[in-house]
Enzyme design. Structure first.
Site, mmCIF file in Angstrom:
data_model
loop_
_atom_site.group_PDB
_atom_site.id
_atom_site.type_symbol
_atom_site.label_atom_id
_atom_site.label_comp_id
_atom_site.label_asym_id
_atom_site.label_seq_id
_atom_site.Cartn_x
_atom_site.Cartn_y
_atom_site.Cartn_z
ATOM 1 N N MET A 1 0.868 -1.556 0.102
ATOM 2 C CA MET A 1 -0.017 -0.140 0.401
ATOM 3 C C MET A 1 1.291 1.113 -0.115
ATOM 4 O O MET A 1 1.886 1.330 1.000
ATOM 5 C CB MET A 1 -1.310 -0.118 0.840
ATOM 6 N N MET B 1 -1.436 -2.615 -4.176
ATOM 7 C CA MET B 1 -2.327 -1.431 -3.760
ATOM 8 C C MET B 1 -1.689 -0.325 -4.101
ATOM 9 O O MET B 1 -1.917 1.279 -2.867
ATOM 10 C CB MET B 1 -3.207 -0.897 -2.666
ATOM 11 N N GLY C 1 -10.648 -10.031 1.932
ATOM 12 C CA GLY C 1 -11.337 -8.846 2.657
ATOM 13 C C GLY C 1 -12.911 -10.119 3.496
ATOM 14 O O GLY C 1 -13.239 -10.008 2.930
ATOM 15 N N GLY C 2 -12.220 -9.886 5.090
ATOM 16 C CA GLY C 2 -12.686 -10.053 5.688
ATOM 17 C C GLY C 2 -13.718 -11.513 5.541
ATOM 18 O O GLY C 2 -14.795 -11.777 5.959
ATOM 19 N N GLY D 1 -6.646 -12.800 6.758
ATOM 20 C CA GLY D 1 -5.273 -12.314 7.724
ATOM 21 C C GLY D 1 -5.832 -11.953 8.761
ATOM 22 O O GLY D 1 -4.929 -12.972 9.466
ATOM 23 N N SER D 2 -6.640 -10.867 9.701
ATOM 24 C CA SER D 2 -6.867 -11.340 10.362
ATOM 25 C C SER D 2 -8.241 -12.603 10.918
ATOM 26 O O SER D 2 -7.064 -13.186 12.626
ATOM 27 C CB SER D 2 -8.167 -9.742 11.003
#
Ligand code: DX5
Ligand code: ZN
Length: 216
Positions: A36, A67, A173-174, A194-195
């Site tokens: 990023m 990104m 994502g998510g 990720g998380s």
């Protein structure tokens, strides 16, 4: 085999190699590298130096997600750093087709990533050149956001568009233990997590759980 591509964005960077050793032990073979620039997205992460350092130590397939604006200025560096896949966003460059060819000119696999509001039609005239399509299920910039439910339909439509082509359909994502099956059912064959891996107590066990859910 469905692919698990853990994103190191949420990892503890002071402990990165310890955490990556855990992913290796769990049997992970892809690694998602979120780059990023603070301009294309409102956050800054890391650049090619981290990737080339990791390359010396790990055999994961490096799934680099750029990104960044004007990726053409940096594609060669990210290729030389040891990326295997390089994925860019259509809004980040004026000449998307040219940049896909640039990625391939370094012998790398090319991906295009679509933000939640980006229509699939941007793929119409480039799809035959792609190795990977990365569907964003959050707005890019940060780990730990919630999956946007409207994206299930987009995953289904992307799967249809791909047809018999040999293209990885990855969702980013998510993605969590409780929705990964729905993401696969919609048509994905790769997920970025990720998380969902790095925030829990036991990274190795988390990765193993995802690998089992992806391929049971
Ligand atoms: C968002 C990144 C994702 C994200 C994944 O800009 O591209 O890879 O960090 O993290 P989680 O799984 O926490 O949404
Ligand atoms: Zn990503």
């Amino acid at each position: 085999m469905n692919i698990l591509s853990p994103s190191i964005l949420t990892a503890d960077f002071t402990n990165l190699s310890k955490d990556l050793d855990k992913l290796e032990r769990a049997g992970v073979n892809f690694l998602h590298l979120d780059v990023m620039d603070g301009s294309y997205v409102p956050n800054i992460s890391f650049g090619p130096k981290i990737i080339s350092d990791l390359r010396k130590k790990y055999d994961f397939t490096f799934d680099t997600h750029l990104m960044i604006n004007s990726p053409e200025k940096m594609i060669e560096e990210f290729a030389k750093a040891g990326s295997d896949y390089i994925t860019i966003h259509p809004e980040s460059t004026i000449h998307l087709h040219r940049q896909i060819q640039l990625i391939k000119s370094f012998g790398k696999k090319a991906g295009v990533s679509l933000n939640p509001s980006t229509p699939l039609s941007v793929l119409d005239y480039i799809i035959d050149d792609l190795d990977l399509i990365l569907i964003m299920s959050v707005n890019p910039g940060f780990g730990g956001q919630s999956f946007i439910p409207a994206i299930y339909k987009k995953i289904q439509e992307t799967r249809k568009l791909i047809g018999s082509r040999d293209i990885i359909l990855e969702v980013d994502g998510g993605v969590k233990i409780d929705n990964v099956k729905d993401v696969l059912a919609a048509g994905a064959n790769a997920v970025v997590v990720g998380s969902g891996i790095f925030n829990g107590k036991d990274i190795e066990a988390n990765a193993k759980t995802f690998l089992e859910l992806l391929n049971d």
